[in-house]
Design a protein around this motif. Sequence first.
Motif, mmCIF file in Angstrom:
data_model
loop_
_atom_site.group_PDB
_atom_site.id
_atom_site.type_symbol
_atom_site.label_atom_id
_atom_site.label_comp_id
_atom_site.label_asym_id
_atom_site.label_seq_id
_atom_site.Cartn_x
_atom_site.Cartn_y
_atom_site.Cartn_z
ATOM 1 N N UNK A 71 0.835 -1.206 0.000
ATOM 2 C CA UNK A 71 0.000 0.000 0.000
ATOM 3 C C UNK A 71 0.871 1.259 0.000
ATOM 4 N N UNK A 72 1.956 1.253 0.747
ATOM 5 C CA UNK A 72 2.857 2.413 0.785
ATOM 6 C C UNK A 72 3.483 2.629 -0.592
ATOM 7 N N UNK A 73 3.979 1.561 -1.213
ATOM 8 C CA UNK A 73 4.588 1.684 -2.543
ATOM 9 C C UNK A 73 3.550 2.184 -3.545
ATOM 10 N N UNK A 74 2.337 1.650 -3.484
ATOM 11 C CA UNK A 74 1.281 2.113 -4.389
ATOM 12 C C UNK A 74 1.018 3.604 -4.186
ATOM 13 N N UNK A 75 0.995 4.051 -2.938
ATOM 14 C CA UNK A 75 0.820 5.482 -2.667
ATOM 15 C C UNK A 75 1.939 6.302 -3.280
#
Length: 135
Positions: free
Chosen positions: A97-101
């Motif tokens: 989720x962090x990488x996608x953000x």
Amino acid sequence: ARANRTLVEVARALRVRLRGTAVQPCYLEAARPGLQEAVDRSVRRGATHLVFAPYFLALGGHVARDLPAAARRAIGRHPGLQITLAQPLGFDRRLVAVVADRVRQSGRLRGGRRRGGRPGGRRDPERRCAMIFRP
């Protein structure tokens, strides 16, 4: 330098999240405090059990070889000290989720085709690609 500041920020956030737990950032090489220096400081302050929590994504040489060796050295220098090795960050949906953000925050993905063959479509592999680099 910047990576070191990041680790200090992570340690600061962990202190808040793990209330009552002493958290000290330290480094395996090229920065201070070094791991053994941090162990010595922790023992002087009364610690009898330490957790080495590697801030690494994968089980590479540092995690698989260097951290266990450092733990053995520390225990040899401080008899009775217990050290637990936490797992590296590894795969975790929260990290995804962090990488996608970060990908979203970088701006629009360029290129691609829209549905029906027009640029920007969901099926265009160029539009749906994000490169992930590791130093």
